[in-house]
Design a protein around this motif. Sequence first.
Motif, short mmCIF file in Angstrom:
data_model
loop_
_atom_site.label_atom_id
_atom_site.label_comp_id
_atom_site.label_asym_id
_atom_site.label_seq_id
_atom_site.Cartn_x
_atom_site.Cartn_y
_atom_site.Cartn_z
N HIS A 1 0.80 -1.22 0.00
CA HIS A 1 0.00 0.00 0.00
C HIS A 1 0.84 1.28 0.00
O HIS A 1 0.28 2.37 -0.01
N PHE A 2 2.18 1.14 0.00
CA PHE A 2 3.01 2.35 -0.03
C PHE A 2 4.37 2.19 -0.70
O PHE A 2 4.99 3.17 -1.06
N ASP A 3 4.83 0.97 -0.89
CA ASP A 3 6.17 0.72 -1.42
C ASP A 3 6.05 0.12 -2.82
O ASP A 3 5.88 -1.09 -2.99
N GLU A 4 6.19 0.98 -3.85
CA GLU A 4 5.96 0.52 -5.21
C GLU A 4 6.94 -0.57 -5.65
O GLU A 4 6.51 -1.58 -6.23
N PRO A 5 8.25 -0.44 -5.41
CA PRO A 5 9.14 -1.54 -5.80
C PRO A 5 8.76 -2.87 -5.14
O PRO A 5 8.78 -3.92 -5.79
N TYR A 6 8.39 -2.83 -3.88
CA TYR A 6 7.98 -4.05 -3.20
C TYR A 6 6.69 -4.60 -3.81
O TYR A 6 6.58 -5.80 -4.11
N ALA A 7 5.71 -3.73 -4.01
CA ALA A 7 4.41 -4.17 -4.55
C ALA A 7 4.55 -4.78 -5.94
O ALA A 7 3.94 -5.80 -6.24
N THR A 8 5.39 -4.16 -6.79
CA THR A 8 5.49 -4.62 -8.18
C THR A 8 6.52 -5.73 -8.37
O THR A 8 6.28 -6.66 -9.14
N GLN A 9 7.63 -5.67 -7.68
CA GLN A 9 8.70 -6.63 -7.92
C GLN A 9 8.60 -7.88 -7.04
O GLN A 9 8.81 -8.99 -7.51
N VAL A 10 8.23 -7.68 -5.78
CA VAL A 10 8.17 -8.83 -4.87
C VAL A 10 6.80 -9.50 -4.93
O VAL A 10 6.70 -10.71 -5.10
N GLU A 11 5.73 -8.70 -4.81
CA GLU A 11 4.38 -9.28 -4.79
C GLU A 11 3.72 -9.34 -6.16
O GLU A 11 2.62 -9.85 -6.32
N LYS A 12 4.39 -8.76 -7.18
CA LYS A 12 3.97 -8.84 -8.58
C LYS A 12 2.62 -8.18 -8.89
O LYS A 12 1.89 -8.61 -9.77
N HIS A 13 2.30 -7.10 -8.16
CA HIS A 13 1.11 -6.32 -8.48
C HIS A 13 1.44 -5.33 -9.59
O HIS A 13 2.61 -5.04 -9.85
N ALA A 14 0.43 -4.78 -10.21
CA ALA A 14 0.64 -3.81 -11.29
C ALA A 14 1.05 -2.44 -10.76
O ALA A 14 1.48 -1.58 -11.52
N GLY A 15 0.90 -2.21 -9.47
CA GLY A 15 1.26 -0.94 -8.85
C GLY A 15 0.94 -1.00 -7.37
O GLY A 15 0.71 -2.08 -6.81
N ILE A 16 0.92 0.16 -6.75
CA ILE A 16 0.55 0.25 -5.33
C ILE A 16 -0.94 -0.06 -5.21
O ILE A 16 -1.77 0.53 -5.90
N VAL A 17 -1.28 -0.98 -4.33
CA VAL A 17 -2.63 -1.51 -4.21
C VAL A 17 -3.48 -0.65 -3.25
O VAL A 17 -3.05 -0.33 -2.14
N VAL A 18 -4.69 -0.32 -3.70
CA VAL A 18 -5.64 0.41 -2.87
C VAL A 18 -6.27 -0.59 -1.89
O VAL A 18 -6.74 -1.66 -2.30
N ASP A 19 -6.29 -0.24 -0.62
CA ASP A 19 -6.82 -1.10 0.44
C ASP A 19 -8.27 -1.49 0.21
O ASP A 19 -9.09 -0.64 -0.17
N GLY A 20 -8.59 -2.73 0.52
CA GLY A 20 -9.98 -3.18 0.49
C GLY A 20 -10.86 -2.41 1.46
O GLY A 20 -11.96 -1.98 1.10
N PRO A 21 -10.41 -2.19 2.72
CA PRO A 21 -11.25 -1.44 3.65
C PRO A 21 -11.51 0.00 3.19
O PRO A 21 -12.60 0.54 3.43
N LEU A 22 -10.55 0.62 2.51
CA LEU A 22 -10.77 1.97 1.99
C LEU A 22 -11.86 1.95 0.93
O LEU A 22 -12.72 2.84 0.88
N GLN A 23 -11.86 0.92 0.10
CA GLN A 23 -12.92 0.79 -0.90
C GLN A 23 -14.28 0.64 -0.22
O GLN A 23 -15.28 1.21 -0.67
N GLY A 24 -14.33 -0.10 0.87
CA GLY A 24 -15.57 -0.23 1.65
C GLY A 24 -16.01 1.10 2.23
O GLY A 24 -17.20 1.42 2.26
N ASP A 25 -15.05 1.90 2.68
CA ASP A 25 -15.38 3.24 3.20
C ASP A 25 -16.01 4.09 2.10
O ASP A 25 -16.99 4.80 2.32
N TRP A 26 -15.45 4.00 0.90
CA TRP A 26 -16.00 4.78 -0.22
C TRP A 26 -17.41 4.31 -0.56
O TRP A 26 -18.29 5.11 -0.87
N LEU A 27 -17.65 3.01 -0.50
CA LEU A 27 -18.99 2.48 -0.76
C LEU A 27 -19.97 2.97 0.29
O LEU A 27 -21.11 3.34 -0.03
N SER A 28 -19.57 2.99 1.54
CA SER A 28 -20.47 3.48 2.59
C SER A 28 -20.77 4.97 2.40
O SER A 28 -21.89 5.42 2.66
N GLN A 29 -19.80 5.72 1.92
CA GLN A 29 -20.00 7.15 1.71
C GLN A 29 -21.04 7.45 0.65
O GLN A 29 -21.84 8.39 0.80
N VAL A 30 -21.07 6.66 -0.43
CA VAL A 30 -22.06 6.93 -1.46
C VAL A 30 -23.47 6.68 -0.91
O VAL A 30 -24.42 7.39 -1.24
#
Length: 137
Positions: free
Chosen positions: A39-68
Motif C-alpha cells: 500500500h506504499f512501497d511501489e518496488p515491493y508491490a510490483t517486484q516482490v508481490e507482482k502487483h501492477a502498482g501500489i494496491v488500494v486497500d480493500g477497507p478503503l474501498q468499503g469506506d467509499w462504498l459506505s460514503q455513497v
Amino acid sequence: MPRLQDVQVGNSLGSRTFEPSNVSLFLYNAAIWNPHRIHFDEPYATQVEKHAGIVVDGPLQGDWLSQVVTDWAGNYGELVELEYSNRRAAFVGECLHTGGTVTAVDQATGHVEVDIHLKNATGDVVAPGRALVQFHD
C-alpha cells in the motif's frame, strides 16, 4: 437527500469519484495501523508481490462504498447494514467511481435496500456490495 415516500426501486444513488494517491493511501494506512508494504512501497508491490502498482486497500474501498450510501440517504436515512466484496485489485492513479441503485423499498418499516458498486475507469466492477438503509421522517 430523498425522503422515504420519494424512494422507488430503480432510483440511482448518484456517484462519487476517487483518485487514490500515494499520500492518501499513506495517510489511510497510518490511521488504521496497516503496515503492509503493497500500500506504499511501489518496488515491493510490483517486484516482490507482482502487483501492477501500489494496491488500494480493500477497507478503503468499503469506506467509499459506505460514503455513497450515506451521502444519498442524508439526514433522513441511517446506514444499518453494509456488505461488499473486493473482487479485483485497484491501484494508485486509477480513477474509481462508486454508485448504486435502490433494489427494494418497504414503506411500512422504512427499510430501503440498495446494490452498490465501485468501478474502475473501464467500467469493471472492483467491489460489488449491498446496503440497508433505515429511513425515518
